[in-house]
Structure formats: structure tokens, C-alpha cells
Design a protein around this motif. Structure first.
Motif, mmCIF file in Angstrom:
data_model
loop_
_atom_site.group_PDB
_atom_site.id
_atom_site.type_symbol
_atom_site.label_atom_id
_atom_site.label_comp_id
_atom_site.label_asym_id
_atom_site.label_seq_id
_atom_site.Cartn_x
_atom_site.Cartn_y
_atom_site.Cartn_z
ATOM 1 N N PRO A 17 -19.556 -49.175 -21.323
ATOM 2 C CA PRO A 17 -19.047 -50.549 -21.346
ATOM 3 C C PRO A 17 -17.703 -50.664 -22.064
ATOM 4 O O PRO A 17 -17.381 -49.857 -22.926
ATOM 5 N N LYS A 18 -16.917 -51.692 -21.703
ATOM 6 C CA LYS A 18 -15.590 -51.888 -22.301
ATOM 7 C C LYS A 18 -15.678 -52.227 -23.781
ATOM 8 O O LYS A 18 -14.811 -51.858 -24.549
ATOM 9 N N THR A 19 -16.700 -52.954 -24.177
ATOM 10 C CA THR A 19 -16.900 -53.259 -25.591
ATOM 11 C C THR A 19 -18.289 -52.815 -25.998
ATOM 12 O O THR A 19 -19.224 -52.845 -25.192
ATOM 13 N N TYR A 20 -18.407 -52.390 -27.241
ATOM 14 C CA TYR A 20 -19.692 -51.955 -27.779
ATOM 15 C C TYR A 20 -19.901 -52.728 -29.067
ATOM 16 O O TYR A 20 -19.080 -52.662 -29.977
ATOM 17 N N ARG A 21 -20.962 -53.500 -29.127
ATOM 18 C CA ARG A 21 -21.235 -54.345 -30.280
ATOM 19 C C ARG A 21 -22.435 -53.802 -31.039
ATOM 20 O O ARG A 21 -23.459 -53.492 -30.442
ATOM 21 N N ILE A 22 -22.279 -53.687 -32.361
ATOM 22 C CA ILE A 22 -23.341 -53.163 -33.213
ATOM 23 C C ILE A 22 -23.690 -54.232 -34.238
ATOM 24 O O ILE A 22 -22.900 -54.517 -35.136
ATOM 25 N N PRO A 23 -24.880 -54.869 -34.114
ATOM 26 C CA PRO A 23 -25.277 -55.863 -35.120
ATOM 27 C C PRO A 23 -25.748 -55.160 -36.390
ATOM 28 O O PRO A 23 -26.564 -54.249 -36.344
ATOM 29 N N VAL A 24 -25.215 -55.583 -37.526
ATOM 30 C CA VAL A 24 -25.599 -55.031 -38.826
ATOM 31 C C VAL A 24 -26.299 -56.143 -39.596
ATOM 32 O O VAL A 24 -25.703 -57.180 -39.876
ATOM 33 N N PRO A 35 -27.150 -64.384 -41.266
ATOM 34 C CA PRO A 35 -26.877 -63.902 -39.908
ATOM 35 C C PRO A 35 -26.261 -62.507 -39.945
ATOM 36 O O PRO A 35 -25.520 -62.169 -40.875
ATOM 37 N N PRO A 36 -26.568 -61.677 -38.948
ATOM 38 C CA PRO A 36 -26.039 -60.309 -38.947
ATOM 39 C C PRO A 36 -24.528 -60.282 -38.695
ATOM 40 O O PRO A 36 -23.972 -61.160 -38.043
ATOM 41 N N THR A 37 -23.875 -59.272 -39.242
ATOM 42 C CA THR A 37 -22.470 -59.018 -38.980
ATOM 43 C C THR A 37 -22.403 -58.158 -37.729
ATOM 44 O O THR A 37 -23.182 -57.218 -37.587
ATOM 45 N N VAL A 38 -21.491 -58.461 -36.825
ATOM 46 C CA VAL A 38 -21.374 -57.691 -35.592
ATOM 47 C C VAL A 38 -20.095 -56.869 -35.641
ATOM 48 O O VAL A 38 -19.001 -57.416 -35.773
ATOM 49 N N LEU A 39 -20.258 -55.549 -35.555
ATOM 50 C CA LEU A 39 -19.107 -54.648 -35.473
ATOM 51 C C LEU A 39 -18.731 -54.507 -34.011
ATOM 52 O O LEU A 39 -19.593 -54.252 -33.167
ATOM 53 N N VAL A 40 -17.446 -54.681 -33.689
ATOM 54 C CA VAL A 40 -16.992 -54.613 -32.307
ATOM 55 C C VAL A 40 -16.084 -53.399 -32.138
ATOM 56 O O VAL A 40 -15.141 -53.200 -32.909
ATOM 57 N N TYR A 41 -16.386 -52.598 -31.123
ATOM 58 C CA TYR A 41 -15.583 -51.434 -30.782
ATOM 59 C C TYR A 41 -15.124 -51.585 -29.343
ATOM 60 O O TYR A 41 -15.879 -52.026 -28.485
ATOM 61 N N ARG A 42 -13.859 -51.239 -29.081
ATOM 62 C CA ARG A 42 -13.264 -51.313 -27.744
ATOM 63 C C ARG A 42 -13.116 -49.925 -27.166
ATOM 64 O O ARG A 42 -12.703 -48.994 -27.845
ATOM 65 N N ARG A 43 -13.423 -49.792 -25.867
ATOM 66 C CA ARG A 43 -13.296 -48.518 -25.162
ATOM 67 C C ARG A 43 -11.833 -48.225 -24.867
ATOM 68 O O ARG A 43 -11.104 -49.095 -24.379
ATOM 69 N N VAL A 44 -11.391 -47.006 -25.194
ATOM 70 C CA VAL A 44 -10.028 -46.554 -24.893
ATOM 71 C C VAL A 44 -10.119 -45.134 -24.341
ATOM 72 O O VAL A 44 -11.083 -44.420 -24.614
ATOM 73 N N LYS A 98 -13.479 -43.033 -25.656
ATOM 74 C CA LYS A 98 -13.886 -43.152 -27.050
ATOM 75 C C LYS A 98 -13.835 -44.632 -27.395
ATOM 76 O O LYS A 98 -13.291 -45.444 -26.644
ATOM 77 N N TYR A 99 -14.433 -44.992 -28.511
ATOM 78 C CA TYR A 99 -14.414 -46.378 -28.966
ATOM 79 C C TYR A 99 -13.595 -46.474 -30.243
ATOM 80 O O TYR A 99 -13.750 -45.666 -31.149
ATOM 81 N N GLU A 100 -12.708 -47.485 -30.290
ATOM 82 C CA GLU A 100 -11.907 -47.759 -31.485
ATOM 83 C C GLU A 100 -12.365 -49.087 -32.078
ATOM 84 O O GLU A 100 -12.633 -50.036 -31.358
ATOM 85 N N PHE A 101 -12.400 -49.126 -33.389
ATOM 86 C CA PHE A 101 -12.837 -50.317 -34.112
ATOM 87 C C PHE A 101 -11.865 -51.462 -33.861
ATOM 88 O O PHE A 101 -10.644 -51.290 -33.938
ATOM 89 N N ALA A 102 -12.393 -52.630 -33.536
ATOM 90 C CA ALA A 102 -11.581 -53.831 -33.284
ATOM 91 C C ALA A 102 -12.078 -54.940 -34.208
ATOM 92 O O ALA A 102 -12.855 -55.792 -33.792
ATOM 93 N N PRO A 103 -11.638 -54.941 -35.488
ATOM 94 C CA PRO A 103 -12.192 -55.896 -36.445
ATOM 95 C C PRO A 103 -11.886 -57.352 -36.131
ATOM 96 O O PRO A 103 -12.673 -58.233 -36.448
ATOM 97 N N GLY A 104 -10.772 -57.655 -35.493
ATOM 98 C CA GLY A 104 -10.406 -59.048 -35.234
ATOM 99 C C GLY A 104 -10.814 -59.533 -33.857
ATOM 100 O O GLY A 104 -10.415 -60.611 -33.442
#
Length: 106
Positions: free
Chosen positions: A35-42, A49-58, A73-79
Motif C-alpha cells: 500500500p502507498k501508506t502504512y499506518r501503525i497505531p501506537v 486515543p492511540p498515536t498513529v505513525l504514518v509511513y509513505r511508500r517510496v 521501502k517506507y519513509e516516516f511521514a510525521p506531518g
């Protein structure tokens, strides 16, 4: 379920953020791409409420001769606040007022 119907995954590296340096098996879609984005709920330790880490596929790299993508690979996309929703060409941008664009002119 036969072997051809089995769910396929691909080991994909993560860069940046809390997942930096980890490689996780990510399910691939019908096209063979993750997938283009990968979301990891922490989960929040305080029960909020959980914090969601978002990673973008590159692309991980390109071949020399034809310039083809050699994996992902996935790169961290904090914003990233896109929410992972599909963006159709006829959709109104987020925050735009309802109505036609020409309503203000006339």
C-alpha cells in the motif's frame, strides 16, 4: 485455499521514526505492490486515543539500464494528515466551503 490463492507479503524496510531499521512483512495487493501508506497505531500508555505513525511508500532503488523500480521501502511521514482517503478529481479540497466555485461571483 490453494497455493496461488494464498495471501502474499513482501519484506519491506522502514526508514525514520520509531520503526527505523526494521523490516516487516507487508501484504501486497493485486498489482504486487504494498500500500502507498502504512499506518501503525501506537496505544497511549495513559489510556487516551492511540498515536498513529504514518509511513509513505517510496522506491527503494532503480535499475541502471531501464530505470525500473527495484522494490519499495517506507519513509516516516510525521506531518501526514491525508487520512489515507482516495482523492477523486471532482472532490472538493479539504476546508473548501460547500457549493459551486462560481457561487461567490454571482
Amino acid at each position: 485455499m490453494t497455493e496461488t490463492e494464498a495471501v502474499k507479503s513482501q519484506d519491506t524496510p522502514f526508514e525514520g521514526g520509531p520503526m527505523d531499521g526494521r523490516v516487516l512483512p507487508v501484504l501486497v495487493g493485486a498489482t504486487g505492490h504494498p500500500p502507498k501508506t502504512y499506518r501503525i497505531p501506537v496505544p497511549d500508555p495513559d489510556g487516551g486515543p492511540p498515536t498513529v505513525l504514518v509511513y509513505r511508500r517510496v522506491p527503494r532503488g532503480h535499475s541502471r539500464r531501464l530505470g525500473l523500480i527495484q522494490g519499495w521501502k517506507y519513509e516516516f511521514a510525521p506531518g501526514d494528515t491525508s487520512g489515507g482517503r482516495l482523492r477523486w478529481p471532482w472532490s472538493r479540497p479539504q476546508g473548501a466551503p460547500p457549493g459551486k466555485p462560481d457561487d461567490a461571483n454571482g
